[in-house]
Scaffold this active site. Structure first.
Site, PDB file in Angstrom:
ATOM      1  N   ASN A   9     -68.632   2.947  64.257  1.00 13.65           N
ATOM      2  CA  ASN A   9     -67.207   2.752  63.967  1.00 13.65           C
ATOM      3  C   ASN A   9     -66.686   1.793  65.026  1.00 13.65           C
ATOM      4  O   ASN A   9     -66.420   2.185  66.158  1.00 13.65           O
ATOM      5  CB  ASN A   9     -66.469   4.089  64.014  1.00 13.65           C
ATOM      6  CG  ASN A   9     -64.990   3.951  63.654  1.00 13.65           C
ATOM      7  OD1 ASN A   9     -64.490   2.846  63.438  1.00 13.65           O
ATOM      8  ND2 ASN A   9     -64.289   5.063  63.612  1.00 13.65           N
ATOM      9  N   ARG A  92     -68.308   2.449  59.199  1.00 10.39           N
ATOM     10  CA  ARG A  92     -66.969   2.637  58.657  1.00 10.39           C
ATOM     11  C   ARG A  92     -66.356   1.251  58.468  1.00 10.39           C
ATOM     12  O   ARG A  92     -66.286   0.461  59.404  1.00 10.39           O
ATOM     13  CB  ARG A  92     -66.094   3.448  59.611  1.00 10.39           C
ATOM     14  CG  ARG A  92     -64.681   3.634  59.082  1.00 10.39           C
ATOM     15  CD  ARG A  92     -63.732   4.104  60.151  1.00 10.39           C
ATOM     16  NE  ARG A  92     -62.377   4.268  59.633  1.00 10.39           N
ATOM     17  CZ  ARG A  92     -61.288   4.152  60.359  1.00 10.39           C
ATOM     18  NH1 ARG A  92     -61.367   3.863  61.648  1.00 10.39           N
ATOM     19  NH2 ARG A  92     -60.098   4.318  59.819  1.00 10.39           N
ATOM     20  N   HIS A 180     -57.871   6.212  55.130  1.00  8.19           N
ATOM     21  CA  HIS A 180     -58.380   7.483  55.669  1.00  8.19           C
ATOM     22  C   HIS A 180     -59.203   8.241  54.628  1.00  8.19           C
ATOM     23  O   HIS A 180     -59.358   9.461  54.696  1.00  8.19           O
ATOM     24  CB  HIS A 180     -57.242   8.378  56.166  1.00  8.19           C
ATOM     25  CG  HIS A 180     -56.567   7.860  57.391  1.00  8.19           C
ATOM     26  ND1 HIS A 180     -55.203   7.953  57.584  1.00  8.19           N
ATOM     27  CD2 HIS A 180     -57.052   7.243  58.498  1.00  8.19           C
ATOM     28  CE1 HIS A 180     -54.877   7.422  58.742  1.00  8.19           C
ATOM     29  NE2 HIS A 180     -55.986   6.983  59.322  1.00  8.19           N
ATOM     30  N   LEU A 208     -53.343  13.407  60.793  1.00 14.17           N
ATOM     31  CA  LEU A 208     -52.353  12.996  61.786  1.00 14.17           C
ATOM     32  C   LEU A 208     -53.043  12.598  63.079  1.00 14.17           C
ATOM     33  O   LEU A 208     -53.704  13.417  63.720  1.00 14.17           O
ATOM     34  CB  LEU A 208     -51.364  14.135  62.060  1.00 14.17           C
ATOM     35  CG  LEU A 208     -50.669  14.727  60.834  1.00 14.17           C
ATOM     36  CD1 LEU A 208     -49.731  15.851  61.253  1.00 14.17           C
ATOM     37  CD2 LEU A 208     -49.916  13.653  60.057  1.00 14.17           C
ATOM     38  N   GLY A 209     -52.890  11.340  63.449  1.00 10.07           N
ATOM     39  CA  GLY A 209     -53.449  10.830  64.692  1.00 10.07           C
ATOM     40  C   GLY A 209     -52.684   9.576  65.069  1.00 10.07           C
ATOM     41  O   GLY A 209     -51.540   9.383  64.660  1.00 10.07           O
ATOM     42  N   GLY A 211     -53.327   6.744  63.931  1.00 11.96           N
ATOM     43  CA  GLY A 211     -53.066   6.352  62.554  1.00 11.96           C
ATOM     44  C   GLY A 211     -52.823   7.630  61.779  1.00 11.96           C
ATOM     45  O   GLY A 211     -53.523   8.614  61.982  1.00 11.96           O
ATOM     46  N   ARG A 240     -47.471   1.897  64.674  1.00 11.44           N
ATOM     47  CA  ARG A 240     -47.092   1.341  63.379  1.00 11.44           C
ATOM     48  C   ARG A 240     -45.902   2.126  62.826  1.00 11.44           C
ATOM     49  O   ARG A 240     -45.834   3.343  62.991  1.00 11.44           O
ATOM     50  CB  ARG A 240     -48.273   1.393  62.410  1.00 11.44           C
ATOM     51  CG  ARG A 240     -49.357   0.371  62.720  1.00 11.44           C
ATOM     52  CD  ARG A 240     -50.616   0.621  61.904  1.00 11.44           C
ATOM     53  NE  ARG A 240     -51.551   1.501  62.596  1.00 11.44           N
ATOM     54  CZ  ARG A 240     -52.619   2.053  62.039  1.00 11.44           C
ATOM     55  NH1 ARG A 240     -52.881   1.841  60.759  1.00 11.44           N
ATOM     56  NH2 ARG A 240     -53.406   2.834  62.736  1.00 11.44           N
ATOM     57  N   ASP A 282     -48.880   7.895  72.520  1.00  7.54           N
ATOM     58  CA  ASP A 282     -49.691   9.114  72.551  1.00  7.54           C
ATOM     59  C   ASP A 282     -48.776  10.329  72.447  1.00  7.54           C
ATOM     60  O   ASP A 282     -47.902  10.546  73.288  1.00  7.54           O
ATOM     61  CB  ASP A 282     -50.492   9.166  73.859  1.00  7.54           C
ATOM     62  CG  ASP A 282     -51.565  10.244  73.846  1.00  7.54           C
ATOM     63  OD1 ASP A 282     -51.270  11.367  73.401  1.00  7.54           O
ATOM     64  OD2 ASP A 282     -52.689   9.966  74.300  1.00  7.54           O
ATOM     65  N   ARG A 284     -49.312  13.356  73.059  1.00  4.74           N
ATOM     66  CA  ARG A 284     -49.408  14.251  74.219  1.00  4.74           C
ATOM     67  C   ARG A 284     -48.444  13.823  75.322  1.00  4.74           C
ATOM     68  O   ARG A 284     -47.801  14.682  75.945  1.00  4.74           O
ATOM     69  CB  ARG A 284     -50.852  14.265  74.738  1.00  4.74           C
ATOM     70  CG  ARG A 284     -51.836  14.908  73.784  1.00  4.74           C
ATOM     71  CD  ARG A 284     -53.263  14.637  74.185  1.00  4.74           C
ATOM     72  NE  ARG A 284     -53.580  13.203  74.111  1.00  4.74           N
ATOM     73  CZ  ARG A 284     -54.798  12.702  74.295  1.00  4.74           C
ATOM     74  NH1 ARG A 284     -55.819  13.502  74.573  1.00  4.74           N
ATOM     75  NH2 ARG A 284     -55.016  11.398  74.196  1.00  4.74           N
ATOM     76  N   GLY A 327     -56.545  13.778  65.140  1.00  2.00           N
ATOM     77  CA  GLY A 327     -56.343  14.137  66.535  1.00  2.00           C
ATOM     78  C   GLY A 327     -55.117  14.982  66.792  1.00  2.00           C
ATOM     79  O   GLY A 327     -55.174  15.989  67.510  1.00  2.00           O
ATOM     80  N   ILE A 328     -53.966  14.616  66.220  1.00  2.46           N
ATOM     81  CA  ILE A 328     -52.744  15.404  66.385  1.00  2.46           C
ATOM     82  C   ILE A 328     -52.792  16.647  65.512  1.00  2.46           C
ATOM     83  O   ILE A 328     -52.463  17.755  65.951  1.00  2.46           O
ATOM     84  CB  ILE A 328     -51.499  14.559  66.046  1.00  2.46           C
ATOM     85  CG1 ILE A 328     -51.363  13.375  67.009  1.00  2.46           C
ATOM     86  CG2 ILE A 328     -50.239  15.414  66.082  1.00  2.46           C
ATOM     87  CD1 ILE A 328     -50.269  12.385  66.634  1.00  2.46           C
ATOM     88  N   GLY A 329     -53.207  16.478  64.276  1.00  6.98           N
ATOM     89  CA  GLY A 329     -53.251  17.600  63.347  1.00  6.98           C
ATOM     90  C   GLY A 329     -54.155  18.727  63.796  1.00  6.98           C
ATOM     91  O   GLY A 329     -53.862  19.909  63.597  1.00  6.98           O
ATOM     92  N   GLU A 378     -65.607  12.192  59.763  1.00  3.13           N
ATOM     93  CA  GLU A 378     -65.861  10.954  59.025  1.00  3.13           C
ATOM     94  C   GLU A 378     -67.273  10.441  59.246  1.00  3.13           C
ATOM     95  O   GLU A 378     -67.900   9.872  58.337  1.00  3.13           O
ATOM     96  CB  GLU A 378     -64.842   9.897  59.446  1.00  3.13           C
ATOM     97  CG  GLU A 378     -63.409  10.241  59.061  1.00  3.13           C
ATOM     98  CD  GLU A 378     -62.377   9.533  59.913  1.00  3.13           C
ATOM     99  OE1 GLU A 378     -61.604   8.740  59.340  1.00  3.13           O
ATOM    100  OE2 GLU A 378     -62.340   9.769  61.133  1.00  3.13           O
TER     101      GLU A 378
END
Length: 396
Positions: A9, A92, A180, A208-209, A211, A240, A282, A284, A327-329, A378
């Site tokens: 990737n 990818r 995605h 959710l990340g 992107g 974005r 980010d 976080r 990552g967030i999800g 992925e």
């Protein structure tokens, strides 16, 4: 091991890789790593299949592009697996356009088709293709497979993919593609084991990340998604903006006199969470900040997510469950809680204890709409597709 398969990737400043063994009929993750900071301060790190660190070091500054990063990884691979037979490489690739509705073995013709799609995914496609070209030059006898983030959505109804512009523009490939897809495809493959009722039901998956997008799935098939012609639409993302009035873009050109390059930079690299907060892209960092602009960025992220959940629920004619991934999800209990609270009118009731420990099911037993956390994979999806196309008999 009968052989090894590598999944790549490639991004603008990183090359992520996974190495799978193809022993018997099972895929086995042997290593996962990356070269990051390519072109500036490159650093290599890798963990074994169990997640134990097995290597980390700064890399010579000569690692400045996909080819040199790949060369470094190849040297490490030969040292770590000296007797390995490399049976294939899976990549990818963000955009497959209208033509590629499924993964494809890489040929010169395929590469040429994918180069034409670079303007539709300028942050990703050039680097995806550079990695394919680098492997082809270094390992010309090893077959490669391109796996597309758009393919999973190709069965959507026409009403979900059309863009309301004149036909002569639409016939040139202007439509909603969705992205995605490899993540959503993996979640669809995992539902029968983790949440069997959702596998045949109406599910909204929230990837959710940095992107971010959502996908409305019915019986594991994509009916609609929040990303469209490019990876700019829909939800607020790290840098974005997500959905934005096209008139704003006209304003940037006509009134502010910005160039196309400047507008592209704003839309892809300076907007979203970073643009609102002025602090960070980010989540976080924003959750740890007391700054009003950080709170506003989080509020907008949650607002847009809840709004899209409502829209996708309408597409599905109701919803049976919501799955968080990315990552967030996967990692932010606070964001999951806030999105579910904002969507409580659908009948979602969060179990605070389960949400805090990131159990698979994070909703209460009597919640009319269930809520779940399922880590995406992925890379495994790419390995499965690559193995299938190259005749490598293994499964996850």
């Amino acid at each position: 091991m009968d052989g090894y398969l590598v999944v790549l990737n490639a991004g603008s400043s990183s090359l992520k890789f996974c190495i799978y063994g193809t022993a018997g009929d099972l895929w086995q993750l042997e290593a996962r790593g990356q070269v990051e900071g390519i072109g500036t301060s490159p650093r290599f790190s890798v963990k074994d299949g169990a997640g134990k660190p097995v290597g980390e070091q700064r890399v010579d500054r000569e690692v400045h592009d996909a080819d040199s990063a790949l060369g470094f990884v190849a040297t490490w691979f030969r040292t770590r697996f000296p007797a390995a037979e490399l049976t294939g490489v899976g990549h990818r690739v963000v955009h497959g356009g209208v033509k590629y509705t499924a993964p494809a073995v890489v040929t010169p013709e395929v590469l040429e088709d994918l180069r034409r799609l670079v303007p539709l995914a300028p942050l990703h496609q050039p680097y995806n293709l550079a990695a394919i070209e680098a492997v082809g030059e270094r390992l010309p006898d090893v077959k490669q497979v391109a796996c597309f983030d758009t393919s999973f959505h190709r069965g959507q109804p026409e009403v979900a993919t059309i863009v309301a512009l004149p036909q002569d523009i639409r016939t040139g490939g202007v439509q909603r593609y969705g992205f995605h897809g490899l993540s959503y495809e993996y979640i669809a493959s995992a539902l029968p084991k983790i949440a069997p009722d959702l596998a045949s039901g109406r599910t909204i998956v929230a990837h959710l990340g940095s992107g971010a997008s959502m996908c409305a799935m019915k019986a594991g098939k994509s009916l609609d998604s929040t990303l469209g012609f490019t990876a700019l639409d829909g939800l607020c993302m790290g840098t974005r903006p997500g959905a934005v009035d096209p008139g704003v873009i006209l304003y940037l050109f006509q009134e502010l006199g910005l160039t196309a390059e400047a507008v592209q930079t704003i839309l892809y690299k300076k907007s979203g969470l970073l643009g609102i907060s002025g602090i960070s892209n980010d989540m976080r960092d924003l959750l740890g900040s007391d700054a009003p602009a950080a709170r506003l960025a989080i509020d907008y992220f949650v607002y847009r997510a809840a709004k899209e959940i409502g829209a996708l629920a309408a597409v599905l004619g109701g919803v049976d469950g919501i799955v968080f991934t990315g990552g967030i999800g996967e990692n932010s209990a606070e964001i999951r809680r806030r999105i579910c609270d904002a969507s409580g009118w659908l009948g979602i009731t969060i179990d605070p204890e389960a949400n805090g420990r990131r159990a698979h099911r994070i909703s209460t037993g009597d919640s009319r709409v269930s809520a779940w956390v399922i880590p995406t994979n992925e890379e495994l999806m790419i390995a499965r597709h690559t193995g299938a196309l190259l005749g490598l008999m293994a499964r996850a």
